[in-house]
Design a protein around this motif. Structure first.
Motif, PDB file in Angstrom:
ATOM      1  N   ILE A   4       0.930  -1.672  -0.164  1.00  0.00           N
ATOM      2  CA  ILE A   4      -0.017   0.178   0.088  1.00  0.00           C
ATOM      3  C   ILE A   4       1.330   1.424   0.046  1.00  0.00           C
ATOM      4  O   ILE A   4       0.748   2.553  -0.868  1.00  0.00           O
ATOM      5  CB  ILE A   4      -0.698  -0.058   1.521  1.00  0.00           C
ATOM      6  CG1 ILE A   4      -1.998  -0.381   1.219  1.00  0.00           C
ATOM      7  CG2 ILE A   4      -1.768   1.319   1.122  1.00  0.00           C
ATOM      8  CD1 ILE A   4      -2.927  -1.590   2.070  1.00  0.00           C
ATOM      9  N   ALA A   5       2.212   0.952   1.178  1.00  0.00           N
ATOM     10  CA  ALA A   5       2.448   2.401   0.629  1.00  0.00           C
ATOM     11  C   ALA A   5       3.605   2.324  -0.347  1.00  0.00           C
ATOM     12  O   ALA A   5       3.857   3.859  -0.881  1.00  0.00           O
ATOM     13  CB  ALA A   5       3.404   1.831   2.185  1.00  0.00           C
ATOM     14  N   GLY A   6       3.698   1.784  -1.379  1.00  0.00           N
ATOM     15  CA  GLY A   6       4.481   1.617  -2.445  1.00  0.00           C
ATOM     16  C   GLY A   6       3.496   2.073  -2.872  1.00  0.00           C
ATOM     17  O   GLY A   6       4.137   3.073  -4.114  1.00  0.00           O
ATOM     18  N   ALA A   7       2.722   1.762  -3.241  1.00  0.00           N
ATOM     19  CA  ALA A   7       1.438   1.742  -4.405  1.00  0.00           C
ATOM     20  C   ALA A   7       1.099   3.695  -3.767  1.00  0.00           C
ATOM     21  O   ALA A   7       1.025   4.431  -4.991  1.00  0.00           O
ATOM     22  CB  ALA A   7       0.384   1.448  -4.031  1.00  0.00           C
ATOM     23  N   VAL A   8       1.528   3.970  -3.121  1.00  0.00           N
ATOM     24  CA  VAL A   8       0.746   5.692  -2.770  1.00  0.00           C
ATOM     25  C   VAL A   8       1.533   6.341  -3.075  1.00  0.00           C
ATOM     26  O   VAL A   8       1.416   6.983  -3.740  1.00  0.00           O
ATOM     27  CB  VAL A   8       0.140   5.837  -1.044  1.00  0.00           C
ATOM     28  CG1 VAL A   8       0.337   7.387  -1.051  1.00  0.00           C
ATOM     29  CG2 VAL A   8      -0.947   4.917  -1.058  1.00  0.00           C
ATOM     30  N   SER A   9       2.817   5.574  -3.303  1.00  0.00           N
ATOM     31  CA  SER A   9       4.083   6.812  -2.734  1.00  0.00           C
ATOM     32  C   SER A   9       4.050   6.995  -4.802  1.00  0.00           C
ATOM     33  O   SER A   9       4.605   7.585  -5.275  1.00  0.00           O
ATOM     34  CB  SER A   9       5.496   5.816  -3.012  1.00  0.00           C
ATOM     35  OG  SER A   9       6.929   6.734  -3.128  1.00  0.00           O
ATOM     36  N   GLY A  10       4.276   5.838  -5.309  1.00  0.00           N
ATOM     37  CA  GLY A  10       4.272   5.480  -6.696  1.00  0.00           C
ATOM     38  C   GLY A  10       3.199   6.807  -7.180  1.00  0.00           C
ATOM     39  O   GLY A  10       3.557   7.581  -8.253  1.00  0.00           O
ATOM     40  N   PHE A  11       1.573   6.356  -6.939  1.00  0.00           N
ATOM     41  CA  PHE A  11       0.305   7.227  -7.345  1.00  0.00           C
ATOM     42  C   PHE A  11       1.028   8.965  -7.411  1.00  0.00           C
ATOM     43  O   PHE A  11       0.861   9.661  -8.169  1.00  0.00           O
ATOM     44  CB  PHE A  11      -0.165   7.004  -6.464  1.00  0.00           C
ATOM     45  CG  PHE A  11      -1.569   8.155  -7.276  1.00  0.00           C
ATOM     46  CD1 PHE A  11      -2.220   7.841  -7.808  1.00  0.00           C
ATOM     47  CD2 PHE A  11      -1.824   8.511  -6.318  1.00  0.00           C
ATOM     48  CE1 PHE A  11      -3.547   8.894  -8.421  1.00  0.00           C
ATOM     49  CE2 PHE A  11      -3.112   9.391  -6.341  1.00  0.00           C
ATOM     50  CZ  PHE A  11      -3.902   9.574  -8.049  1.00  0.00           C
ATOM     51  N   LEU A  12       1.123   9.135  -5.837  1.00  0.00           N
ATOM     52  CA  LEU A  12       1.919   9.971  -5.721  1.00  0.00           C
ATOM     53  C   LEU A  12       2.912  11.097  -6.124  1.00  0.00           C
ATOM     54  O   LEU A  12       2.939  11.975  -7.335  1.00  0.00           O
ATOM     55  CB  LEU A  12       2.255  10.486  -3.971  1.00  0.00           C
ATOM     56  CG  LEU A  12       1.092  10.806  -3.472  1.00  0.00           C
ATOM     57  CD1 LEU A  12       0.954  10.878  -2.059  1.00  0.00           C
ATOM     58  CD2 LEU A  12      -0.597  11.943  -4.475  1.00  0.00           C
ATOM     59  N   GLY A  13       3.734   9.727  -6.328  1.00  0.00           N
ATOM     60  CA  GLY A  13       4.815  10.366  -7.665  1.00  0.00           C
ATOM     61  C   GLY A  13       5.091  10.710  -9.152  1.00  0.00           C
ATOM     62  O   GLY A  13       5.124  11.554  -9.537  1.00  0.00           O
ATOM     63  N   GLY A  14       3.487   9.935 -10.206  1.00  0.00           N
ATOM     64  CA  GLY A  14       3.311  10.200 -10.872  1.00  0.00           C
ATOM     65  C   GLY A  14       2.833  11.385 -10.962  1.00  0.00           C
ATOM     66  O   GLY A  14       3.087  12.754 -11.437  1.00  0.00           O
ATOM     67  N   LEU A  15       1.967  11.743  -9.639  1.00  0.00           N
ATOM     68  CA  LEU A  15       1.142  12.859  -9.759  1.00  0.00           C
ATOM     69  C   LEU A  15       1.695  14.229  -9.633  1.00  0.00           C
ATOM     70  O   LEU A  15       1.334  14.938 -10.826  1.00  0.00           O
ATOM     71  CB  LEU A  15      -0.107  12.595  -8.494  1.00  0.00           C
ATOM     72  CG  LEU A  15      -1.108  13.562  -8.607  1.00  0.00           C
ATOM     73  CD1 LEU A  15      -2.161  13.804 -10.016  1.00  0.00           C
ATOM     74  CD2 LEU A  15      -1.904  13.397  -7.024  1.00  0.00           C
ATOM     75  N   VAL A  16       2.586  14.367  -9.007  1.00  0.00           N
ATOM     76  CA  VAL A  16       3.152  15.552  -8.429  1.00  0.00           C
ATOM     77  C   VAL A  16       4.497  15.449  -8.443  1.00  0.00           C
ATOM     78  O   VAL A  16       5.187  16.607  -8.083  1.00  0.00           O
ATOM     79  CB  VAL A  16       2.704  16.259  -7.792  1.00  0.00           C
ATOM     80  CG1 VAL A  16       0.809  15.914  -7.313  1.00  0.00           C
ATOM     81  CG2 VAL A  16       3.185  14.983  -5.975  1.00  0.00           C
ATOM     82  N   GLY A  17       5.132  14.634  -8.959  1.00  0.00           N
ATOM     83  CA  GLY A  17       6.699  14.355  -8.487  1.00  0.00           C
ATOM     84  C   GLY A  17       7.601  13.938  -7.181  1.00  0.00           C
ATOM     85  O   GLY A  17       8.304  14.533  -7.980  1.00  0.00           O
ATOM     86  N   ASN A  18       6.807  13.807  -6.373  1.00  0.00           N
ATOM     87  CA  ASN A  18       7.540  14.132  -4.810  1.00  0.00           C
ATOM     88  C   ASN A  18       7.033  12.875  -4.316  1.00  0.00           C
ATOM     89  O   ASN A  18       5.726  12.767  -4.033  1.00  0.00           O
ATOM     90  CB  ASN A  18       7.103  15.507  -4.556  1.00  0.00           C
ATOM     91  CG  ASN A  18       7.687  15.738  -3.453  1.00  0.00           C
ATOM     92  OD1 ASN A  18       8.547  14.576  -2.730  1.00  0.00           O
ATOM     93  ND2 ASN A  18       7.846  17.069  -2.844  1.00  0.00           N
ATOM     94  N   GLN A  19       7.223  11.769  -3.942  1.00  0.00           N
ATOM     95  CA  GLN A  19       7.300  10.900  -3.865  1.00  0.00           C
ATOM     96  C   GLN A  19       8.333  10.665  -2.048  1.00  0.00           C
ATOM     97  O   GLN A  19       8.117   9.466  -1.397  1.00  0.00           O
ATOM     98  CB  GLN A  19       7.066   9.417  -4.064  1.00  0.00           C
ATOM     99  CG  GLN A  19       8.260   9.358  -4.447  1.00  0.00           C
ATOM    100  CD  GLN A  19       8.435   8.457  -6.372  1.00  0.00           C
ATOM    101  OE1 GLN A  19       7.411   8.974  -6.867  1.00  0.00           O
ATOM    102  NE2 GLN A  19       8.668   7.418  -6.459  1.00  0.00           N
TER     103      GLN A  19
END
Length: 119
Positions: A4-19
């Motif tokens: 879950i943490a990996g998915a959230v990190s990846g999602f936010l990284g793709g969305l705003v470029g900061n994970q």
């Protein structure tokens, strides 16, 4: 929880470029040794930067080439900081390391929230 943490990190990284903050929090929750924490974060950062740099260079090659001196200076600073960090990491107790990283993640998150609330 790691998935879950990996998915959230990846999602936010793709969305705003900061994970980085979410990744750090997830790695802290994994209870891995501080050396593995730093090595994992560094390896991920290098992989992300290796994917970004060709795009940046393609889109802004003239600006990047014109900034060569500053890139060299900042690269030297990164190498010096890595060596200093490696030296310090050996001397910091595990418990203190986790508290400092947790505190920094919290403070940076709070600063981002307050920045986002400003008109």
């Amino acid at each position: 929880l790691a998935w879950i943490a990996g998915a959230v990190s990846g999602f936010l990284g793709g969305l705003v470029g900061n994970q980085g903050g979410i990744r750090s929090a997830a790695l802290l929750g994994a209870k891995i040794p501080k050396e593995s924490f730093v090595a994992t974060a560094t390896a991920i950062g290098l992989a992300v930067d290796a994917a970004r740099m060709p795009v940046y260079f393609w889109a802004e090659h003239e600006g990047i080439l014109a900034s060569g001196r500053w890139i060299g200076i900042t690269t030297a600073g990164a190498v010096a900081g890595t060596l200093l960090g490696w030296w310090l990491l050996k001397r910091i107790p595990e418990r203190l390391f986790r508290r400092v990283v947790s505190g920094l993640v919290f403070l940076l998150g709070a600063a981002m929230v307050f920045q986002g609330l400003r008109p």
